[in-house]
Design a protein around this motif. Structure first.
Motif, PDB file in Angstrom:
ATOM      1  N   SER A  78      10.659  -9.554 -26.325  1.00 39.08           N
ATOM      2  CA  SER A  78      10.116  -8.471 -25.504  1.00 39.08           C
ATOM      3  C   SER A  78       9.232  -9.024 -24.393  1.00 39.08           C
ATOM      4  CB  SER A  78       9.321  -7.486 -26.358  1.00 39.08           C
ATOM      5  OG  SER A  78      10.166  -6.826 -27.260  1.00 39.08           O
ATOM      6  N   VAL A  79       8.407 -10.000 -24.724  1.00 37.18           N
ATOM      7  CA  VAL A  79       7.548 -10.618 -23.718  1.00 37.18           C
ATOM      8  C   VAL A  79       8.404 -11.270 -22.637  1.00 37.18           C
ATOM      9  CG1 VAL A  79       5.902 -12.509 -23.302  1.00 37.18           C
ATOM     10  CG2 VAL A  79       5.563 -10.952 -25.240  1.00 37.18           C
ATOM     11  N   LEU A  80       9.443 -11.982 -23.048  1.00 41.28           N
ATOM     12  CA  LEU A  80      10.321 -12.640 -22.075  1.00 41.28           C
ATOM     13  C   LEU A  80      11.037 -11.612 -21.191  1.00 41.28           C
ATOM     14  CD1 LEU A  80      11.768 -15.493 -24.305  1.00 41.28           C
ATOM     15  CD2 LEU A  80      10.126 -15.719 -22.431  1.00 41.28           C
ATOM     16  N   ARG A  81      11.424 -10.493 -21.771  1.00 39.08           N
ATOM     17  CA  ARG A  81      12.054  -9.428 -20.972  1.00 39.08           C
ATOM     18  C   ARG A  81      11.074  -8.893 -19.933  1.00 39.08           C
ATOM     19  NH1 ARG A  81      14.765  -7.964 -25.627  1.00 39.08           N
ATOM     20  NH2 ARG A  81      13.089  -6.598 -26.300  1.00 39.08           N
ATOM     21  N   ARG A  82       9.841  -8.632 -20.363  1.00 36.04           N
ATOM     22  CA  ARG A  82       8.828  -8.130 -19.422  1.00 36.04           C
ATOM     23  C   ARG A  82       8.567  -9.148 -18.316  1.00 36.04           C
ATOM     24  NH1 ARG A  82       6.558  -6.175 -24.222  1.00 36.04           N
ATOM     25  NH2 ARG A  82       5.099  -7.908 -24.351  1.00 36.04           N
ATOM     26  N   ARG A  83       8.540 -10.426 -18.672  1.00 39.49           N
ATOM     27  CA  ARG A  83       8.342 -11.467 -17.659  1.00 39.49           C
ATOM     28  C   ARG A  83       9.492 -11.470 -16.660  1.00 39.49           C
ATOM     29  NH1 ARG A  83       6.567 -16.811 -21.082  1.00 39.49           N
ATOM     30  NH2 ARG A  83       4.485 -16.112 -21.653  1.00 39.49           N
ATOM     31  N   GLY A  84      10.704 -11.292 -17.160  1.00 39.95           N
ATOM     32  CA  GLY A  84      11.874 -11.266 -16.283  1.00 39.95           C
ATOM     33  C   GLY A  84      11.814 -10.108 -15.315  1.00 39.95           C
ATOM     34  N   ILE A  85      11.389  -8.956 -15.802  1.00 42.25           N
ATOM     35  CA  ILE A  85      11.264  -7.785 -14.935  1.00 42.25           C
ATOM     36  C   ILE A  85      10.184  -8.033 -13.891  1.00 42.25           C
ATOM     37  CG2 ILE A  85      10.540  -5.359 -14.883  1.00 42.25           C
ATOM     38  CD1 ILE A  85      11.913  -5.113 -17.687  1.00 42.25           C
ATOM     39  N   ALA A  86       9.056  -8.573 -14.318  1.00 44.48           N
ATOM     40  CA  ALA A  86       7.966  -8.855 -13.379  1.00 44.48           C
ATOM     41  C   ALA A  86       8.403  -9.871 -12.332  1.00 44.48           C
ATOM     42  CB  ALA A  86       6.743  -9.360 -14.131  1.00 44.48           C
ATOM     43  N   ALA A  87       9.172 -10.857 -12.734  1.00 47.09           N
ATOM     44  CA  ALA A  87       9.644 -11.876 -11.787  1.00 47.09           C
ATOM     45  C   ALA A  87      10.570 -11.256 -10.750  1.00 47.09           C
ATOM     46  CB  ALA A  87      10.355 -12.997 -12.537  1.00 47.09           C
ATOM     47  N   ARG A  88      11.409 -10.324 -11.181  1.00 49.92           N
ATOM     48  CA  ARG A  88      12.314  -9.674 -10.222  1.00 49.92           C
ATOM     49  C   ARG A  88      11.540  -8.789  -9.255  1.00 49.92           C
ATOM     50  NH1 ARG A  88      15.561  -9.553 -14.841  1.00 49.92           N
ATOM     51  NH2 ARG A  88      14.986  -7.414 -15.364  1.00 49.92           N
ATOM     52  N   VAL A  89      10.459  -8.172  -9.732  1.00 42.27           N
ATOM     53  CA  VAL A  89       9.648  -7.321  -8.870  1.00 42.27           C
ATOM     54  C   VAL A  89       8.906  -8.165  -7.836  1.00 42.27           C
ATOM     55  CG1 VAL A  89       7.615  -5.823  -8.855  1.00 42.27           C
ATOM     56  CG2 VAL A  89       9.394  -5.478 -10.556  1.00 42.27           C
ATOM     57  N   MET A  90       8.505  -9.344  -8.233  1.00 42.56           N
ATOM     58  CA  MET A  90       7.734 -10.218  -7.344  1.00 42.56           C
ATOM     59  C   MET A  90       8.642 -11.202  -6.608  1.00 42.56           C
ATOM     60  SD  MET A  90       4.598 -11.063  -9.850  1.00 42.56           S
ATOM     61  CE  MET A  90       3.112 -10.820  -8.906  1.00 42.56           C
ATOM     62  N   VAL A  91       9.778 -10.741  -6.126  1.00 45.56           N
ATOM     63  CA  VAL A  91      10.715 -11.596  -5.399  1.00 45.56           C
ATOM     64  C   VAL A  91      10.000 -12.218  -4.212  1.00 45.56           C
ATOM     65  CG1 VAL A  91      12.838 -11.605  -4.045  1.00 45.56           C
ATOM     66  CG2 VAL A  91      12.691 -10.218  -6.115  1.00 45.56           C
ATOM     67  N   GLY A  92      10.252 -13.496  -4.032  1.00 46.73           N
ATOM     68  CA  GLY A  92       9.638 -14.200  -2.916  1.00 46.73           C
ATOM     69  C   GLY A  92       8.321 -14.854  -3.273  1.00 46.73           C
ATOM     70  N   ARG A  93       7.725 -14.434  -4.359  1.00 48.89           N
ATOM     71  CA  ARG A  93       6.455 -15.028  -4.776  1.00 48.89           C
ATOM     72  C   ARG A  93       6.700 -15.802  -6.056  1.00 48.89           C
ATOM     73  NH1 ARG A  93       1.145 -11.907  -6.839  1.00 48.89           N
ATOM     74  NH2 ARG A  93       0.025 -13.762  -7.462  1.00 48.89           N
ATOM     75  N   ARG A  94       6.511 -17.084  -6.002  1.00 53.40           N
ATOM     76  CA  ARG A  94       6.805 -17.929  -7.150  1.00 53.40           C
ATOM     77  C   ARG A  94       5.525 -18.295  -7.869  1.00 53.40           C
ATOM     78  NH1 ARG A  94       9.545 -23.838  -7.287  1.00 53.40           N
ATOM     79  NH2 ARG A  94       9.882 -23.841  -9.500  1.00 53.40           N
ATOM     80  N   GLU A  95       5.500 -18.013  -9.162  1.00 56.00           N
ATOM     81  CA  GLU A  95       4.350 -18.387  -9.970  1.00 56.00           C
ATOM     82  C   GLU A  95       4.700 -19.611 -10.790  1.00 56.00           C
ATOM     83  OE1 GLU A  95       2.274 -15.612 -12.360  1.00 56.00           O
ATOM     84  OE2 GLU A  95       2.666 -13.963 -10.975  1.00 56.00           O
ATOM     85  N   GLU A  96       3.892 -20.619 -10.677  1.00 57.60           N
ATOM     86  CA  GLU A  96       4.084 -21.838 -11.462  1.00 57.60           C
ATOM     87  C   GLU A  96       3.245 -21.735 -12.732  1.00 57.60           C
ATOM     88  OE1 GLU A  96       6.016 -24.514 -10.877  1.00 57.60           O
ATOM     89  OE2 GLU A  96       6.823 -23.509  -9.118  1.00 57.60           O
ATOM     90  N   SER A  97       3.800 -22.179 -13.827  1.00 56.65           N
ATOM     91  CA  SER A  97       3.065 -22.230 -15.079  1.00 56.65           C
ATOM     92  C   SER A  97       2.221 -23.498 -15.076  1.00 56.65           C
ATOM     93  CB  SER A  97       4.036 -22.252 -16.257  1.00 56.65           C
ATOM     94  OG  SER A  97       3.347 -22.493 -17.438  1.00 56.65           O
ATOM     95  N   VAL A  98       0.913 -23.339 -15.182  1.00 53.60           N
ATOM     96  CA  VAL A  98       0.019 -24.482 -15.142  1.00 53.60           C
ATOM     97  C   VAL A  98      -0.648 -24.611 -16.501  1.00 53.60           C
ATOM     98  CG1 VAL A  98      -1.999 -25.462 -14.019  1.00 53.60           C
ATOM     99  CG2 VAL A  98      -0.392 -24.093 -12.691  1.00 53.60           C
ATOM    100  N   ASP A  99      -0.473 -25.773 -17.118  1.00 52.86           N
ATOM    101  CA  ASP A  99      -1.119 -26.015 -18.398  1.00 52.86           C
ATOM    102  C   ASP A  99      -2.592 -26.317 -18.166  1.00 52.86           C
ATOM    103  OD1 ASP A  99       1.193 -25.704 -19.844  1.00 52.86           O
ATOM    104  OD2 ASP A  99       1.708 -27.838 -19.800  1.00 52.86           O
ATOM    105  N   SER A 100      -3.413 -25.974 -19.151  1.00 58.52           N
ATOM    106  CA  SER A 100      -4.826 -26.306 -19.050  1.00 58.52           C
ATOM    107  C   SER A 100      -4.979 -27.820 -19.157  1.00 58.52           C
ATOM    108  CB  SER A 100      -5.601 -25.627 -20.180  1.00 58.52           C
ATOM    109  OG  SER A 100      -5.233 -26.199 -21.420  1.00 58.52           O
TER     110      SER A 100
END
Length: 172
Positions: A78-100
């Motif tokens: 479910s979390v991955l699905r929500r992330r996928g939807i959010a990524a499609r909504v934010m087309v053009g804006r790329r978020e990088e995963s940054v580890d602490s």
């Protein structure tokens, strides 16, 4: 171990005590499982917490470790699905995963490469590898948990390992 009855949630008086015991005993392993699926410790901790919160106040029924793992798997999906939807909504804006800095210091370079390659796999391939190699489940157990045929599990493991080998270039 995989299908054994961990506890039988009784009526209201002792249910919280049993649930707290289950949480203390299995939380860390379940968080690690979710981290491998999600690639994000904070989200993994939230998923496990949500699963145990959802189990609170349920009617009496046998709780198995397998059942709890399936709940964590489904909540991670479910979390991955929500992330996928959010990524499609934010087309053009790329978020990088940054580890602490702490996480980066704890993980070696080759382990980070492996986790990154694992996160690039399609969801089903990633799930099957995590269930097989992290939880050490048999192909039959994975098939039952994911509700697919055992032959599907075998072919998915084969394809996932093949892809990891290509991506890592024999480093694994």
């Amino acid at each position: 171990m995989n299908g054994e009855i961990v506890a039988r949630a009784p009526g209201p008086p002792g249910a919280e005590t049993i649930l707290v015991g289950l949480y203390r005993e299995h939380r860390l392993a379940l968080v690690r499982f979710a981290v491998l699926l999600l690639g994000d410790r904070e989200a993994a901790e939230d998923v496990v917490q949500d699963v145990f919160s959802g189990l609170h106040g349920r009617p009496p029924e046998p709780l198995t470790l397998t059942y709890i793992r399936v709940c964590v798997l489904n909540a991670s999906r479910s979390v991955l699905r929500r992330r996928g939807i959010a990524a499609r909504v934010m087309v053009g804006r790329r978020e990088e995963s940054v580890d602490s800095a702490e996480t980066a210091a704890l993980l070696g370079e080759s382990r980070q490469e492996m986790l990154a390659a694992l996160n690039r796999l399609p969801r089903r391939q990633r799930e099957v590898l995590v269930l097989c190699y992290y939880l050490d489940l048999s192909h039959a157990g994975i098939a039952q948990m994911m509700r697919v045929r055992e032959s599907t599990v075998r072919s998915t493991v084969f394809r996932a390992l093949e892809r990891l080998e290509r991506e890592l270039g024999g480093k694994a």
